[in-house]
Scaffold this motif. Structure first.
Motif, PDB file in Angstrom:
ATOM      1  N   PRO A 279       0.810  -1.231   0.000  1.00 20.94           N
ATOM      2  CA  PRO A 279       0.000   0.000   0.000  1.00 20.94           C
ATOM      3  C   PRO A 279       0.839   1.275   0.000  1.00 20.94           C
ATOM      4  CG  PRO A 279      -0.782  -1.565   1.658  1.00 20.94           C
ATOM      5  CD  PRO A 279       0.546  -2.060   1.192  1.00 20.94           C
ATOM      6  N   ILE A 280       2.065   1.202   0.513  1.00 23.18           N
ATOM      7  CA  ILE A 280       2.925   2.390   0.508  1.00 23.18           C
ATOM      8  C   ILE A 280       3.371   2.700  -0.919  1.00 23.18           C
ATOM      9  CG2 ILE A 280       5.107   3.358   1.315  1.00 23.18           C
ATOM     10  CD1 ILE A 280       4.807   1.778   3.855  1.00 23.18           C
ATOM     11  N   LEU A 281       3.718   1.661  -1.668  1.00 26.89           N
ATOM     12  CA  LEU A 281       4.065   1.878  -3.074  1.00 26.89           C
ATOM     13  C   LEU A 281       2.861   2.404  -3.838  1.00 26.89           C
ATOM     14  CD1 LEU A 281       6.043   1.702  -5.412  1.00 26.89           C
ATOM     15  CD2 LEU A 281       5.458  -0.726  -5.677  1.00 26.89           C
ATOM     16  N   MET A 282       1.682   1.911  -3.510  1.00 25.92           N
ATOM     17  CA  MET A 282       0.469   2.410  -4.150  1.00 25.92           C
ATOM     18  C   MET A 282       0.271   3.895  -3.850  1.00 25.92           C
ATOM     19  SD  MET A 282      -3.433   1.050  -3.605  1.00 25.92           S
ATOM     20  CE  MET A 282      -4.841   2.093  -3.997  1.00 25.92           C
ATOM     21  N   ALA A 283       0.548   4.299  -2.613  1.00 30.36           N
ATOM     22  CA  ALA A 283       0.444   5.720  -2.244  1.00 30.36           C
ATOM     23  C   ALA A 283       1.438   6.560  -3.054  1.00 30.36           C
ATOM     24  CB  ALA A 283       0.695   5.895  -0.753  1.00 30.36           C
ATOM     25  N   ALA A 284       2.639   6.015  -3.268  1.00 34.17           N
ATOM     26  CA  ALA A 284       3.642   6.724  -4.068  1.00 34.17           C
ATOM     27  C   ALA A 284       3.210   6.812  -5.527  1.00 34.17           C
ATOM     28  CB  ALA A 284       4.993   6.018  -3.950  1.00 34.17           C
ATOM     29  N   VAL A 296     -11.542   3.655  -7.416  1.00 31.37           N
ATOM     30  CA  VAL A 296     -11.210   2.433  -6.695  1.00 31.37           C
ATOM     31  C   VAL A 296     -12.452   1.586  -6.484  1.00 31.37           C
ATOM     32  CG1 VAL A 296      -9.195   3.270  -5.419  1.00 31.37           C
ATOM     33  CG2 VAL A 296     -11.467   3.651  -4.486  1.00 31.37           C
ATOM     34  N   GLY A 297     -12.261   0.269  -6.476  1.00 28.79           N
ATOM     35  CA  GLY A 297     -13.318  -0.630  -6.042  1.00 28.79           C
ATOM     36  C   GLY A 297     -13.323  -0.667  -4.523  1.00 28.79           C
ATOM     37  N   GLU A 298     -14.360  -1.268  -3.975  1.00 30.15           N
ATOM     38  CA  GLU A 298     -14.478  -1.324  -2.516  1.00 30.15           C
ATOM     39  C   GLU A 298     -13.284  -2.039  -1.888  1.00 30.15           C
ATOM     40  OE1 GLU A 298     -16.464   0.096  -0.499  1.00 30.15           O
ATOM     41  OE2 GLU A 298     -17.838   0.973  -1.951  1.00 30.15           O
ATOM     42  N   ASP A 299     -12.695  -3.002  -2.611  1.00 31.87           N
ATOM     43  CA  ASP A 299     -11.589  -3.773  -2.041  1.00 31.87           C
ATOM     44  C   ASP A 299     -10.301  -2.959  -1.916  1.00 31.87           C
ATOM     45  OD1 ASP A 299     -11.630  -3.747  -4.872  1.00 31.87           O
ATOM     46  OD2 ASP A 299     -10.170  -5.365  -4.936  1.00 31.87           O
ATOM     47  N   LEU A 304      -6.496   3.244  -0.205  1.00 33.14           N
ATOM     48  CA  LEU A 304      -6.527   4.665  -0.547  1.00 33.14           C
ATOM     49  C   LEU A 304      -6.672   5.525   0.708  1.00 33.14           C
ATOM     50  CD1 LEU A 304      -6.315   6.652  -2.827  1.00 33.14           C
ATOM     51  CD2 LEU A 304      -8.797   6.633  -3.030  1.00 33.14           C
ATOM     52  N   GLU A 305      -7.406   5.053   1.692  1.00 30.32           N
ATOM     53  CA  GLU A 305      -7.502   5.791   2.943  1.00 30.32           C
ATOM     54  C   GLU A 305      -6.127   5.907   3.603  1.00 30.32           C
ATOM     55  OE1 GLU A 305      -9.924   7.606   4.271  1.00 30.32           O
ATOM     56  OE2 GLU A 305     -10.959   7.187   2.390  1.00 30.32           O
ATOM     57  N   LEU A 306      -5.339   4.828   3.532  1.00 36.55           N
ATOM     58  CA  LEU A 306      -3.984   4.889   4.070  1.00 36.55           C
ATOM     59  C   LEU A 306      -3.150   5.897   3.284  1.00 36.55           C
ATOM     60  CD1 LEU A 306      -1.786   3.872   5.989  1.00 36.55           C
ATOM     61  CD2 LEU A 306      -1.278   2.061   4.320  1.00 36.55           C
ATOM     62  N   CYS A 307      -3.307   5.900   1.968  1.00 31.35           N
ATOM     63  CA  CYS A 307      -2.595   6.875   1.126  1.00 31.35           C
ATOM     64  C   CYS A 307      -2.931   8.297   1.563  1.00 31.35           C
ATOM     65  CB  CYS A 307      -2.975   6.661  -0.344  1.00 31.35           C
ATOM     66  SG  CYS A 307      -2.400   7.964  -1.464  1.00 31.35           S
ATOM     67  N   ARG A 308      -4.199   8.565   1.817  1.00 31.18           N
ATOM     68  CA  ARG A 308      -4.607   9.903   2.241  1.00 31.18           C
ATOM     69  C   ARG A 308      -3.972  10.272   3.578  1.00 31.18           C
ATOM     70  NH1 ARG A 308      -9.228  12.281   0.882  1.00 31.18           N
ATOM     71  NH2 ARG A 308     -10.111  12.160   2.970  1.00 31.18           N
ATOM     72  N   THR A 321       2.779  19.859  -0.281  1.00 31.73           N
ATOM     73  CA  THR A 321       3.521  19.450  -1.469  1.00 31.73           C
ATOM     74  C   THR A 321       2.631  18.780  -2.493  1.00 31.73           C
ATOM     75  OG1 THR A 321       5.441  19.038  -0.049  1.00 31.73           O
ATOM     76  CG2 THR A 321       5.531  18.126  -2.272  1.00 31.73           C
ATOM     77  N   MET A 322       1.664  18.002  -2.028  1.00 33.11           N
ATOM     78  CA  MET A 322       0.837  17.209  -2.934  1.00 33.11           C
ATOM     79  C   MET A 322      -0.604  17.162  -2.432  1.00 33.11           C
ATOM     80  SD  MET A 322       2.568  13.580  -1.821  1.00 33.11           S
ATOM     81  CE  MET A 322       4.234  14.277  -1.926  1.00 33.11           C
ATOM     82  N   PRO A 323      -1.562  17.073  -3.352  1.00 31.62           N
ATOM     83  CA  PRO A 323      -2.972  17.042  -2.933  1.00 31.62           C
ATOM     84  C   PRO A 323      -3.327  15.718  -2.261  1.00 31.62           C
ATOM     85  CG  PRO A 323      -2.809  16.664  -5.291  1.00 31.62           C
ATOM     86  CD  PRO A 323      -1.418  17.007  -4.816  1.00 31.62           C
ATOM     87  N   VAL A 324      -4.299  15.768  -1.367  1.00 24.43           N
ATOM     88  CA  VAL A 324      -4.835  14.544  -0.768  1.00 24.43           C
ATOM     89  C   VAL A 324      -5.830  13.964  -1.774  1.00 24.43           C
ATOM     90  CG1 VAL A 324      -6.087  13.551   1.169  1.00 24.43           C
ATOM     91  CG2 VAL A 324      -4.562  15.490   1.542  1.00 24.43           C
ATOM     92  N   PRO A 325      -5.571  12.775  -2.322  1.00 23.38           N
ATOM     93  CA  PRO A 325      -6.423  12.253  -3.401  1.00 23.38           C
ATOM     94  C   PRO A 325      -7.809  11.861  -2.916  1.00 23.38           C
ATOM     95  CG  PRO A 325      -4.881  10.578  -2.690  1.00 23.38           C
ATOM     96  CD  PRO A 325      -4.500  11.832  -1.966  1.00 23.38           C
ATOM     97  N   GLN A 326      -8.754  12.054  -3.782  1.00 20.97           N
ATOM     98  CA  GLN A 326     -10.148  11.736  -3.487  1.00 20.97           C
ATOM     99  C   GLN A 326     -10.500  10.363  -4.070  1.00 20.97           C
ATOM    100  OE1 GLN A 326     -12.899  14.379  -5.369  1.00 20.97           O
ATOM    101  NE2 GLN A 326     -14.702  13.301  -4.650  1.00 20.97           N
ATOM    102  N   PRO A 327     -11.150   9.491  -3.285  1.00 16.50           N
ATOM    103  CA  PRO A 327     -11.590   8.208  -3.844  1.00 16.50           C
ATOM    104  C   PRO A 327     -12.850   8.390  -4.682  1.00 16.50           C
ATOM    105  CG  PRO A 327     -12.272   8.367  -1.559  1.00 16.50           C
ATOM    106  CD  PRO A 327     -11.463   9.604  -1.851  1.00 16.50           C
ATOM    107  N   LYS A 328     -12.958   7.626  -5.733  1.00 13.30           N
ATOM    108  CA  LYS A 328     -14.148   7.650  -6.578  1.00 13.30           C
ATOM    109  C   LYS A 328     -14.552   6.210  -6.873  1.00 13.30           C
ATOM    110  CE  LYS A 328     -17.205   9.689  -9.325  1.00 13.30           C
ATOM    111  NZ  LYS A 328     -18.245  10.581  -8.794  1.00 13.30           N
ATOM    112  N   VAL A 329     -15.603   5.737  -6.209  1.00 10.90           N
ATOM    113  CA  VAL A 329     -16.083   4.367  -6.442  1.00 10.90           C
ATOM    114  C   VAL A 329     -16.916   4.380  -7.713  1.00 10.90           C
ATOM    115  CG1 VAL A 329     -17.470   2.473  -5.534  1.00 10.90           C
ATOM    116  CG2 VAL A 329     -16.069   3.845  -3.992  1.00 10.90           C
TER     117      VAL A 329
END
Length: 455
Positions: A279-284, A296-299, A304-308, A321-329
């Protein structure tokens, strides 16, 4: 005591100003419920004069109902907190999108100019932070409601280069990718080959699957004139560097809370560290490109919450430095389930190959798999989540047919599962035929795939 006096006492950098940008004003309101709370919210994220704040959101954040507030707001909010007049604070994350913000204080047209990081620090100094076990500071981005329908988003999506893509990939991701290309200004799609390394793939096989995935995406109609498609490892040094920085900001315990880590660890004989830090690489992956929206799917929502969390922690420590990304199901069917077990996600890793419909399956293979798909003994067909296998087949039919649930149920009233399977097979064969034909055509033009990956 005024906020200016409090900030001087705390030796916190600030200025008292009489002229300022109204768009950077942060308004403050006292919220009354079973506890007293105070909210800092950006002026641009307020609603109409009649309804300034969305009470339903506040009730969820405070886990209390009802919540009331005085629309006139308050001044010198920091001083109110220092007096012990509130039990919790809600902070609009949008403040971190600005270099400075302005807090209302006493005096005609006066305001306190303060950096967002310093505002966060003074709140922590007053005992309100979000890192404790029971945080008294609640962060939430009230700008999402205003920006959700905007086309001015940078959207990023990743897909593992699995080669044989499934119906789940198609309905859960690819169709929505096609829609988002038309809706949003900037779209980035990447082949997550670094993530694939968690299962130690054969290198030659991975290279082949990357090519297959590119051909499948093109065959599905992904418009690469309007979007970027690239291989993650081609920029892997940047991804890995940011992932390392993020890993230093992430408590190990949070990684162990990830549901996917727990599930996948049980299926692997040797659990590599990469599976836990996935999940850390995913956040990067997301933050490197300053993405503002992530489908993102529910899974994947937990990741993504961890990324935020990580991005907020980075911004709070090093400055915005960077925006907090918004999830979109996705609005359509987000999860396609196994044909043999409606409680499990359709996955090509399932040992039972009849559980999956692949986009390149022949008509005969599709027919055989749908015929063998599990249902139950109830002849009535309805969208009942307590009947997962029937619910799954009906949901797939609904998405492919474009009909409403009520229309689908009326259509199959009194017909039974056999009729549903027959019509679903016909829809699948018809919908997947052009994909299969385009893919076969692309296999004769290997240079096209090379040109896509080399862009």
């Amino acid at each position: 005591m005024t906020d200016a006096a409090l900030l001087r006492e705390k030796n916190c950098s600030h200025n008292v100003v009489y002229e300022f940008e109204r768009s950077k004003l942060v308004r403050t309101f006292i919220l009354e419920s079973n506890q007293r709370a105070l909210i800092f919210v950006c002026e641009d994220n307020l609603g109409t004069e009649e309804v300034l704040l969305d009470v339903s959101v506040l009730e969820k954040l405070l886990e209390s109902s009802p919540v009331t507030y005085n629309p006139g707001g308050v001044t010198d909010a920091l001083s109110l907190i220092a007096k012990g007049n509130v039990q919790s604070v809600i902070l609009d994350e949008s403040v971190f999108d600005q270099d400075v913000v302005y807090l209302q204080t006493v005096g005609r047209n006066a305001a306190i100019e303060i950096r967002p990081d310093d505002l966060r620090k003074i709140l922590a100094d007053l005992g309100f932070d979000s890192e404790s076990e029971k945080p008294k500071l609640i962060t939430y981005d009230f700008g999402y409601a205003a920006s959700d329908d905007s086309s001015k988003h940078r959207v990023i999506s990743g897909i593992q280069p699995s080669g044989d893509m499934t119906l789940g990939n198609y309905l859960g991701a690819i169709i929505n990718w096609q829609k988002q290309i038309e809706k949003y200004d900037e779209n980035f799609f990447f082949l997550a080959d670094l993530h694939s390394l968690t299962v130690l793939p054969d290198p030659a096989d991975l290279r082949n699957r990357i090519r297959q995935t590119v051909m499948t995406l093109i065959a599905c109609g992904l418009d690469l004139e309007k979007a970027a498609l690239f291989r993650q490892s081609d920029l892997g040094g940047y991804h890995a560097e940011l992932a390392w920085i993020f890993s230093c900001l992430t408590p190990e315990g949070r990684l162990e809370q990830m549901t996917q880590f727990k599930d996948k660890a049980q299926k692997q004989q040797m659990v590599g560290a990469g599976l836990k830090t996935y999940p850390i690489l995913m956040a990067a992956d997301i933050s490197l490109y300053q993405a503002t929206l992530v489908p993102v799917g529910e899974d994947q929502r937990q990741h993504l919450e961890l990324c935020r969390e990580i991005v907020r922690r980075f911004n709070n420590r090093y400055g915005y430095t960077m925006p907090v990304p918004q999830p979109k199901v996705p609005e359509v069917l987000a999860r396609v389930m196994s044909l043999t077990d409606g409680t499990k996600k359709m996955s090509k890793s399932d040992e039972n190959k009849d559980s999956c419909i692949y986009l390149l399956d022949s008509p005969d293979e599709i027919n055989r798999k749908i015929k063998r798909a599990k249902t139950d003994n109830n002849p009535t067909l309805s969208f009942d989540e307590n009947r997962p296998e029937v619910f799954n087949l009906l949901s797939i039919y609904q998405v492919l047919s474009g009909k409403e649930k009520e229309t689908v149920e009326r259509h199959f009233e009194g017909k039974g599962a056999a009729a549903l399977k027959k019509e679903l097979t016909e829809l699948l064969v018809e919908d997947l035929k052009p994909i299969r034909e385009k893919y076969n055509e692309l296999t004769t033009h290997p240079g096209l795939v090379d040109s896509v990956l080399q862009k």
